[in-house]
Design a protein around this motif. Sequence first.
Motif, PDB file in Angstrom:
ATOM      1  N   ILE A  48      99.889  12.395  87.198  1.00  0.00           N
ATOM      2  CA  ILE A  48      99.960  13.855  87.285  1.00  0.00           C
ATOM      3  C   ILE A  48     100.375  14.357  85.914  1.00  0.00           C
ATOM      4  N   ALA A  49      99.617  15.286  85.367  1.00  0.00           N
ATOM      5  CA  ALA A  49      99.955  15.821  84.049  1.00  0.00           C
ATOM      6  C   ALA A  49     101.361  16.401  84.067  1.00  0.00           C
ATOM      7  N   THR A  50     102.098  16.167  82.989  1.00  0.00           N
ATOM      8  CA  THR A  50     103.497  16.627  82.946  1.00  0.00           C
ATOM      9  C   THR A  50     103.600  18.132  82.767  1.00  0.00           C
ATOM     10  N   THR A  51     102.601  18.741  82.145  1.00  0.00           N
ATOM     11  CA  THR A  51     102.636  20.180  81.896  1.00  0.00           C
ATOM     12  C   THR A  51     101.991  20.929  83.050  1.00  0.00           C
ATOM     13  N   HIS A  78      98.542  21.817  91.386  1.00  0.00           N
ATOM     14  CA  HIS A  78      99.016  21.971  92.761  1.00  0.00           C
ATOM     15  C   HIS A  78     100.433  22.560  92.804  1.00  0.00           C
ATOM     16  N   ARG A  79     101.198  22.357  91.721  1.00  0.00           N
ATOM     17  CA  ARG A  79     102.584  22.850  91.703  1.00  0.00           C
ATOM     18  C   ARG A  79     102.650  24.373  91.782  1.00  0.00           C
ATOM     19  N   ALA A 136     101.117  15.333  95.008  1.00  0.00           N
ATOM     20  CA  ALA A 136     101.605  16.317  94.045  1.00  0.00           C
ATOM     21  C   ALA A 136     102.800  17.117  94.576  1.00  0.00           C
ATOM     22  N   GLY A 137     103.202  16.867  95.840  1.00  0.00           N
ATOM     23  CA  GLY A 137     104.364  17.544  96.397  1.00  0.00           C
ATOM     24  C   GLY A 137     104.063  18.832  97.116  1.00  0.00           C
ATOM     25  N   LEU A 192     109.115  15.900 101.125  1.00  0.00           N
ATOM     26  CA  LEU A 192     107.889  15.247 100.682  1.00  0.00           C
ATOM     27  C   LEU A 192     108.111  14.522  99.362  1.00  0.00           C
ATOM     28  N   VAL A 193     108.774  15.185  98.420  1.00  0.00           N
ATOM     29  CA  VAL A 193     109.034  14.547  97.129  1.00  0.00           C
ATOM     30  C   VAL A 193     109.981  13.364  97.306  1.00  0.00           C
ATOM     31  N   ARG A 194     110.981  13.543  98.173  1.00  0.00           N
ATOM     32  CA  ARG A 194     111.967  12.461  98.415  1.00  0.00           C
ATOM     33  C   ARG A 194     111.289  11.254  99.070  1.00  0.00           C
TER      34      ARG A 194
END
Length: 880
Positions: free
Chosen positions: A650-653, A740-741, A764-765, A822-824
């Motif tokens: 996943i791109a950091t930016t 997606h963020r 992607a969360g 979801l992230v956890r």
Amino acid sequence: MADKSPSASFIRAMAAEKAGKPEEARARYLEALQAEPQNPKTLHRLGVVELRLGRAREAVVLFQKSLAIAKDPEVYLDFGAAMAGMARWDAAATVYAAALRVAPDSVDAHYGLALALHSQGRPQDAEPHYRKVLATHSHLGEVHNNLGVALQDLGRFAEAVAAHREAARLSPADASALSRLGVALHHLGHDAEAEAAFRKAIGLAPLDANIRHDLTCLLHAVGRPADAVAAGRPAVALDPSSARNWLALGNAAHAMRLREDAWRAAAAAVRLEPSDPAAHNNLANALRELGRLREAVAGYRAALDLQPDFPTAEINLAQILSILRESNGALAILRNLLARQPLNVEAWRRLAGILAEAFRPDLAVAALRKAVAVAPDDADACADLAMAAAMSGWSAVSVVACRRVLRLVPGHGAALGQLVHQQRLLCDWRDLDGLEALLLRRVREGGEGVSPFDVLSCASTLADQQSAATRWAAAKARGTIPVHRPAALPRDGRLRIGYLSSDFREHAMGHLMVDALETHDRSRFAVTAYSTGADDGSPLRRRFEQGLERFVDLYRHGDTDAAQVIASDGIDILVDLTGFTTFSRTSILAARPAPLQVNWLGYPGTLGAGYVDYILADPDVIAEGEEAFFTERVVRLPDCYQPNDRRRAIATTTPARADCGLPADGFVFCCFNSAYKLTPALFDGWARILAAVPGSVLWLYAGNPQVAANLRREGEARGLDPGRLVFAGPIPHAEHLARHRLADLFLDTLPYNAHTTASDALWAGLPVLTRRGTTFAGRVAASLLRAAGLPELIVDGQEAYEAAAVDLARSPQRLRGLRERLVRNRQSCPLFDTPRFTRHLEAAYRAMWDIHLAGGQPRAIAIAAEGGSGLPSAAQEGND
């Protein structure tokens, strides 16, 4: 003393001739000529005797001498007959024409001239002379028959039928008249009458192989190959030296898929007529059906050596070279043919097919546009254009071509399915409900040609999907020859798993499967990837090549050769990852290269194929009690049937909202599914959701500008401000995951769920809200959410779906909790725990193989989640 006057010698010669003593007659005529060498009658009769004694050249000289002295019509008639007997039809015609100048009303001269002209291939010139004979001798059945043949040659079949009917009436025992009548009737499409005529002729002349040949050809032409074979076998028995009889029998056997019989018949024809290019072409066709492709190539080349301008053989050769993945050679042949015959529609179609297989659908479209320009009413060419345009992403072009096909052939299954799918891809929903209803009716009525994939996104049932798949799989298997598997190969104790796919590349399936394949336990499983797709040069392709134990590129192998490679490798279980999606190679599976064959991941439904033993699923996508709708035996993995890649970047930016066309504030619903998964009913619900959440927007994927335009129009029709619809275009995968963020909630589709797109969102969360469907394709997101630990985002019913979406948009704290969970969970939940998934997958393979080794038939299997031992277990669910 004996009387040796010329008249006496002539009289004795005539008597000897009449008594059937040609040598004595010749001697007496010569005596007469010694006394009177310029007597035209004596010269004439001696010529006739010489002809009977087989001395045609001497006879010709005598006739010419006689005519030089006196222009006697009788001499002309005998002279003409001599020329005809020598097959000197041009000379015969000249002689008979000269006879008519002397005796214009001579019936024999008219008939002789008619036969000579006809034999020269001049039926139009022969016709008036046949009619001149019949004007005064209408009782002659033979002349009516020959007139009918001339009329057939001129393409005037209705008149020919009348002539042959009169011949048969006048000569009811003449089998030839009935046989010719049968040929003319067949040309008019009166096939039942034609068959009756042929069979009556056979009754009159049971030993006439030619009539049986004509009957064989008729039965083959009307699609009765079994009857044609039955008629053709006596023909070759009666005249085994006739190549045409063997060719007719071979054609019938070929149509019946009696491959060995067709080969033997074609080989016999070639032995009898080694200079006949058609025989070599037919032999090559038979060799192709037997899987002897290289020999078939040699056969087609032999035909073309004999007849370089032979379009049928050229197209056949190009086709087989394409099967052998020798595309350059095939293209060269077809381009050479089209340079000579630019109006050859079949050549344009074959050229386009090869270009499409070479991943040049744009060039295929150009070729097919030429084919359609040449033959606008050719439904097959239009259907090919629709398919090539679809492969190029030119959905609007495909829609136009599909509609043309349906005007030409109402109910055309492939075109109807393609039209529905392409309109869905454009979000052009005008008349879509009616088209879908027609498509499903065709499936339920057992219609051929409907792609099972086109049925998945309709409001279809499991029974509909199985019905379409079963017919499609049978068509793919037609003509396939089972490959030879080695009796035994050296084994190292490991189970040999082969993965067959065209998607070992930058593709949704490639992203899903790569980690699981890399994670296999190499101490227990020998894994080979068999790639049938083109190398796209992507990093993902290189990862497949470098990360797996064996990577075999079969892209340039034909289906039979590819299947033989897999069989020769001794693969135990072959897993198909493509199904009925684009660039599938189902015929490889139909050749049965492995003892066990499995349907997994690429196609969310049954393949309907008796040559596929198992389907990998889970308890969500195939519910208990639905096994009857799957031709394969169901193997249920405990968590989710879908693997995932833990290394998916996943791109950091994260891009700014403004850069994506999103408002700075407001709730962002999104759906990055392909446009074909959107439906009018679904969009109705989304419009109601947006209306209930002020300031919200719906962010959709639109690779085609027409999608955005059509959806804006649909939104306005539902009272939506067009500005509340935002469209995302294609970008690199890592950047796509990063954007997606910016979204708050992914809204899933039905009847075809988000599959890889749902995995992307969850990775992607981004939470996904799904409505559970009634088929495999409509339950995948539910399976993913359960494996991700978010089962509360699975709802049943449209009302619950809309209420949940609105509630989540109004409950930011609850939605934030779902995102945090979801992230956890991402590092520990079953959905993204690839080693756990692979252990379950390996347990499934081992269970399948154990059943096979025990001599059992494939049966349903349930894999239990790994327990305290860390190892999963298998349970057999029954013997169905």
